[in-house]
Design a protein around this motif. Structure first.
Motif, short mmCIF file in Angstrom:
data_model
loop_
_atom_site.label_atom_id
_atom_site.label_comp_id
_atom_site.label_asym_id
_atom_site.label_seq_id
_atom_site.Cartn_x
_atom_site.Cartn_y
_atom_site.Cartn_z
N ALA A 57 0.81 -1.21 0.00
CA ALA A 57 0.00 0.00 0.00
C ALA A 57 0.84 1.26 0.00
O ALA A 57 0.45 2.27 -0.59
CB ALA A 57 -0.93 0.00 1.21
N THR A 58 2.01 1.23 0.66
CA THR A 58 2.82 2.44 0.79
C THR A 58 3.90 2.56 -0.28
O THR A 58 4.37 3.67 -0.56
CB THR A 58 3.50 2.49 2.16
N GLY A 59 4.31 1.43 -0.86
CA GLY A 59 5.42 1.46 -1.80
C GLY A 59 6.77 1.71 -1.15
O GLY A 59 7.78 1.91 -1.84
N ILE A 60 6.82 1.66 0.17
CA ILE A 60 8.07 1.91 0.90
C ILE A 60 9.08 0.81 0.59
O ILE A 60 8.73 -0.38 0.51
CB ILE A 60 7.79 1.99 2.41
N GLU A 61 10.33 1.19 0.46
CA GLU A 61 11.40 0.23 0.23
C GLU A 61 11.94 -0.27 1.57
O GLU A 61 12.42 0.52 2.38
CB GLU A 61 12.53 0.87 -0.58
N HIS A 62 11.80 -1.55 1.78
CA HIS A 62 12.38 -2.21 2.94
C HIS A 62 13.24 -3.37 2.44
O HIS A 62 13.02 -3.87 1.34
CB HIS A 62 11.29 -2.76 3.86
N PRO A 63 14.21 -3.84 3.22
CA PRO A 63 14.98 -5.00 2.80
C PRO A 63 14.07 -6.20 2.50
O PRO A 63 13.21 -6.55 3.31
CB PRO A 63 15.87 -5.28 4.02
N GLY A 64 14.24 -6.80 1.32
CA GLY A 64 13.43 -7.95 0.95
C GLY A 64 12.01 -7.61 0.56
O GLY A 64 11.15 -8.50 0.53
N ARG A 65 11.75 -6.36 0.20
CA ARG A 65 10.38 -5.91 -0.05
C ARG A 65 9.64 -6.79 -1.05
O ARG A 65 8.51 -7.23 -0.78
CB ARG A 65 10.40 -4.46 -0.57
N VAL A 78 15.53 7.77 9.60
CA VAL A 78 14.40 7.34 10.43
C VAL A 78 13.45 8.52 10.61
O VAL A 78 13.88 9.68 10.69
CB VAL A 78 14.90 6.82 11.80
N SER A 79 12.16 8.22 10.66
CA SER A 79 11.13 9.23 10.88
C SER A 79 10.16 8.73 11.95
O SER A 79 10.20 7.56 12.35
CB SER A 79 10.36 9.51 9.59
N LEU A 80 9.27 9.60 12.39
CA LEU A 80 8.26 9.20 13.37
C LEU A 80 7.40 8.07 12.81
O LEU A 80 7.03 7.13 13.53
CB LEU A 80 7.39 10.39 13.75
N ALA A 81 7.08 8.14 11.52
CA ALA A 81 6.26 7.09 10.91
C ALA A 81 6.98 5.75 10.90
O ALA A 81 6.33 4.70 10.97
CB ALA A 81 5.89 7.49 9.48
N ASP A 82 8.30 5.76 10.82
CA ASP A 82 9.06 4.51 10.77
C ASP A 82 9.01 3.75 12.09
O ASP A 82 9.05 2.51 12.11
CB ASP A 82 10.53 4.78 10.44
N ILE A 83 8.93 4.46 13.21
CA ILE A 83 9.01 3.78 14.51
C ILE A 83 7.65 3.50 15.13
O ILE A 83 7.57 2.81 16.15
CB ILE A 83 9.91 4.56 15.49
N GLY A 84 6.59 4.04 14.55
CA GLY A 84 5.24 3.63 14.94
C GLY A 84 4.77 4.02 16.32
O GLY A 84 3.75 3.52 16.79
N ILE A 85 5.47 4.95 16.99
CA ILE A 85 5.10 5.28 18.36
C ILE A 85 3.77 6.02 18.44
O ILE A 85 2.99 5.84 19.37
CB ILE A 85 6.23 6.07 19.04
N ARG A 86 3.49 6.87 17.46
CA ARG A 86 2.21 7.58 17.46
C ARG A 86 1.06 6.61 17.29
O ARG A 86 0.05 6.68 18.00
CB ARG A 86 2.20 8.62 16.34
N GLU A 125 21.20 1.85 13.04
CA GLU A 125 22.23 0.85 12.80
C GLU A 125 21.87 -0.02 11.59
O GLU A 125 22.75 -0.67 11.01
CB GLU A 125 22.40 -0.03 14.03
N LYS A 126 20.59 -0.03 11.22
CA LYS A 126 20.12 -0.87 10.11
C LYS A 126 19.71 -0.06 8.88
O LYS A 126 19.76 -0.58 7.77
CB LYS A 126 18.91 -1.69 10.58
N ARG A 127 19.27 1.17 9.08
CA ARG A 127 18.77 2.00 7.97
C ARG A 127 19.49 3.34 7.97
O ARG A 127 20.05 3.75 8.98
CB ARG A 127 17.26 2.22 8.10
N ASP A 128 19.42 4.03 6.83
CA ASP A 128 20.14 5.29 6.68
C ASP A 128 19.41 6.48 7.30
O ASP A 128 20.03 7.51 7.59
CB ASP A 128 20.38 5.59 5.20
#
Length: 237
Positions: free
Chosen positions: A36-44, A117-125, A112-115
């Motif tokens: 749905a997002t088209g985000i690039e993750h390892p092994g997407r 990071v954003s608030l959306a990446d860590i899901g705390i909200r 340590e794994k990605r170049d």
């Protein structure tokens, strides 16, 4: 179990899978999230190809399909996978628990794994939103556990968690055989090296500071974290 990334979420899944009465599922909404997002993750591409990317079908499986064994269905979820398009009504049909970690530690570990990071990446909200929904429905705070607390005293914290969700603590949750599981997501080769080598919960490591330049992100994330942390289980008698 609702967690952000870079926590002990896979070790928690191991602990529950080591119970004879429990079936586990690993991040079942990940495929939909990537598609749905088209985000690039390892092994997407492999993840999208391997998983059911229809969130409605996934939710039906999570709430209606028979489980492989036992009476407990442990669902390991990443909070940011619950995109706004997904109807959250199904959350009222499951027991929602929350695994938290200090956002400064999350950001440091993530980088340590990605170049970046954003608030959306860590899901705390999203974690706070799911928590508030569950609390409103229950009239009280749902179970919250801190990863460091579990690492420091696994027996006490897992006993408290099991009591909070209405199941008996099983000592089998404290250790497990090393190696990969058939239940691990296809992304395991990119992320699970440490847990594959583990046979139990490791003691908490000294916190690493995030690289400079992420203070605003951490400050934005901290109120969400503190809201949940105020209700964390302590394992105290």
């Amino acid at each position: 179990m609702w967690s952000g990334p870079r926590n002990i979420s896979t070790a928690m899944m191991r602990a529950f899978e080591n119970r004879a009465d429990t079936t586990v599922v690993d991040e079942p909404l990940y495929g939909h999230y990537l598609a749905a997002t088209g985000i690039e993750h390892p092994g997407r591409d492999a993840i999208v190809a391997a998983m059911n990317c229809d969130w409605r079908a996934v939710v039906r499986d999570l709430t209606e399909a028979p489980i492989a064994r036992g009476t407990v269905h442990y669902q390991k979820h990443m909070t940011h996978h619950l995109l706004p398009v997904i109807d959250r009504g199904w959350l009222d049909r499951v027991v929602n628990c929350f695994l938290i970690r200090d956002p400064a530690e999350v950001v440091a570990s993530y980088l340590e794994k990605r170049d970046s990071v954003s608030l959306a990446d860590i899901g705390i909200r999203e974690q706070a939103e799911i928590f508030e929904r569950a609390a409103d429905r229950l009239g009280q705070a749902p179970p919250v556990i801190e990863g460091r607390d579990i690492q420091a005293d696994p027996r006490a914290l897992l006993t408290a968690l099991c009591a909070a969700i209405g199941i008996a603590f099983d000592p089998a949750m404290l250790s497990w055989p090393a190696g990969r599981r058939a239940t691990d997501g296809v992304w395991a080769p990119h992320w699970y090296a440490a847990v594959e080598a583990s046979t139990g919960f490791a003691p908490p490591s000294p916190a690493k500071p995030p690289p400079p330049g992420h203070e605003a992100l951490i400050d934005e994330a901290r109120p969400y974290y503190e809201r949940l942390r105020a209700h964390r289980l302590t394992g105290a008698a």
